[in-house]
Enzyme design. Structure first.
Site, PDB file in Angstrom:
ATOM      1  N   CYS A 101       3.045  -8.185  36.855  1.00 50.87           N
ATOM      2  CA  CYS A 101       2.861  -6.646  36.790  1.00 50.87           C
ATOM      3  C   CYS A 101       3.607  -6.012  37.885  1.00 50.87           C
ATOM      4  O   CYS A 101       3.436  -6.492  39.419  1.00 50.87           O
ATOM      5  CB  CYS A 101       2.219  -5.541  35.996  1.00 50.87           C
ATOM      6  SG  CYS A 101       1.825  -6.149  34.370  1.00 50.87           S
ATOM      7  N   HIS A 124       2.862  -0.116  36.535  1.00 48.68           N
ATOM      8  CA  HIS A 124       1.474   0.634  36.700  1.00 48.68           C
ATOM      9  C   HIS A 124       0.628   0.595  37.985  1.00 48.68           C
ATOM     10  O   HIS A 124       1.401   0.331  38.844  1.00 48.68           O
ATOM     11  CB  HIS A 124       0.304  -0.342  34.739  1.00 48.68           C
ATOM     12  CG  HIS A 124       0.347  -1.409  35.333  1.00 48.68           C
ATOM     13  ND1 HIS A 124      -1.015  -1.095  36.320  1.00 48.68           N
ATOM     14  CD2 HIS A 124       0.226  -2.959  35.398  1.00 48.68           C
ATOM     15  CE1 HIS A 124      -1.452  -2.461  36.445  1.00 48.68           C
ATOM     16  NE2 HIS A 124      -0.347  -3.605  36.020  1.00 48.68           N
TER      17      HIS A 124
END
Length: 407
Positions: A113, A100
């Site tokens: 992440c 992301h």
């Protein structure tokens, strides 16, 4: 096609000579290097985009392994970290790992992440589809073309004319029919048109080959007990109340000890003998398509005391006319603990990582009927994962491809 190529050329102008054959995104591969804090996008084995990234910081490491994009959202908020914004989110696990947009300081800084620069996050989002492979590794790895008889090939759509010797014709007038042997493929006779596949049937296969675990063993026990007249329930690999009751009944029948290990070696030997079966081989092959299970069947692994390692093989291209698939391989370092080696019966020797895992492919035997089925279903983007690590807990019963964790 032009839009996809133009997009890639805007990211990497030096790749202007490349062509982009995968219009539907099935051959896209994304490789993240934790050591270099970088991301590389491959299409048909060619680099079409690169970017810096920021992976997990100490205490919040980004896991390494083989993942697929499970879900895409233009905007998402973290369910774990105080509703932190995650624009252009591409989910890799249901436990919270994703690609992301975020701050990218050129060193590991995320909570697990893979953060992407804002402009690139949007661009990458537009290039991918659900199911695209994402490989996260400590080192920098890249796909390598591999050829091996084990690797599946598509069923050809042509038939060569018979090799029958020429025969003299008794006819003296009119057309004469001859049997010819000519390498010119323009003389090949096409088979009837294949059936049109549904969108789901056109999805690439995800094949996992690994060592059989407790779940596969329990499923075998459930099946054999039911065949013998004991109601062990659905053969799902979980030893619930019905399965335990059936095992107890079988032990009473065979005068086996009721205490101790639920499924002992003695009990297994008696069960296989009673069912008239040979013990299953060491390996298991699973197939999913469109995030749904298609097949699960035992396969043989020669020299099971030797480590397999972890390898990903992907069909980068298919030439249906010549019946040839181009396979590419990626090898991932995977250190097994002493406890895991002991549990799997693997000799305590040093791990060996090969570029293409050719010696590993030599050791796996798949029944002919299964090979034929896979050949018929082969498409671009089909992949095979070979690993000692079994089915990861991150692999949900439905809604994921096979997720393989190497750390």
């Amino acid at each position: 096609m032009f839009g996809r190529a133009a997009l890639a050329l805007a990211i990497l102008p030096s790749l202007a000579g490349f062509s982009f054959a995968a219009e539907d995104g099935r051959t896209i591969q994304i490789i993240v290097s934790r050591a270099k804090q970088s991301l590389t996008v491959y299409d048909d084995g060619k680099i079409i985009a690169t970017s810096k990234v920021s992976t997990g910081k100490p205490g919040h490491d980004t896991p390494t392994g083989i993942f697929s994009i499970l879900e895409k959202r233009k905007y998402h908020e973290s369910n774990i970290y105080s509703n932190a914004p995650m624009p252009w989110m591409q989910r890799l696990t249901w436990s919270g790992i994703a690609l992301h947009e975020g701050k990218v300081p050129s060193y590991p800084a995320s909570h697990g992440c893979v953060r992407l620069p804002s402009g690139f996050a949007k661009t990458l989002f537009s290039m991918t589809e659900r199911g695209a492979h994402v490989i996260i590794a400590d080192e920098d790895v890249a796909p390598v073309v591999v050829r091996h008889p084990f690797l599946f090939q598509p069923t050809t759509d042509v038939q060569i004319l018979s090799d029958v010797p020429l025969r003299p014709s008794k006819k003296t007038t009119g057309p004469v029919e001859l049997a010819m042997n000519n390498p010119d493929r323009s003389l090949l006779v096409p088979k009837p048109e294949p059936l049109v596949r549904t969108p789901e049937e056109s999805q690439p296969l995800r094949i996992l080959i690994t060592r059989r675990g407790d779940r596969e063993l329990v499923a075998d026990v459930q099946t054999m007990l039911t065949e013998l007249g004991f109601d062990a329930g659905v053969p799902d690999g979980f030893a619930g109340e019905m399965t335990r009751s059936a095992i107890s009944g079988f032990k009473r029948w065979k005068n086996l000890p009721s205490k101790g290990t639920l499924i002992s070696k003695e009990m297994l030997a008696a069960l296989y003998a009673a069912a008239g079966r040979e013990p299953a081989p060491q390996g298991q092959l699973y197939i999913r398509q469109g995030f749904k299970e298609v097949l699960s069947t035992p396969v043989a692994i020669r020299d099971p005391e030797r480590e397999l390692g972890t390898y990903l093989y992907t069909v980068a291209d298919i030439d249906p006319k010549n019946g040839q698939a181009v396979w590419q391989a990626i090898g991932l370092r995977n250190e097994l603990s002493d406890g895991t080696r002991k549990r799997l019966g693997i000799a305590p020797e040093a791990s060996v990582l090969e570029a293409t895992g050719q010696s590993v492919l030599d050791r796996i035997e798949i029944p002919t009927r299964i090979r034929t089925k896979i050949n018929d279903m082969l498409t671009e983007g089909t992949s095979i994962t070979i690993t000692d690590n079994g089915v990861s807990p991150e692999t949900a019963p439905q809604g994921t491809d096979f997720i393989t964790l190497t750390r």
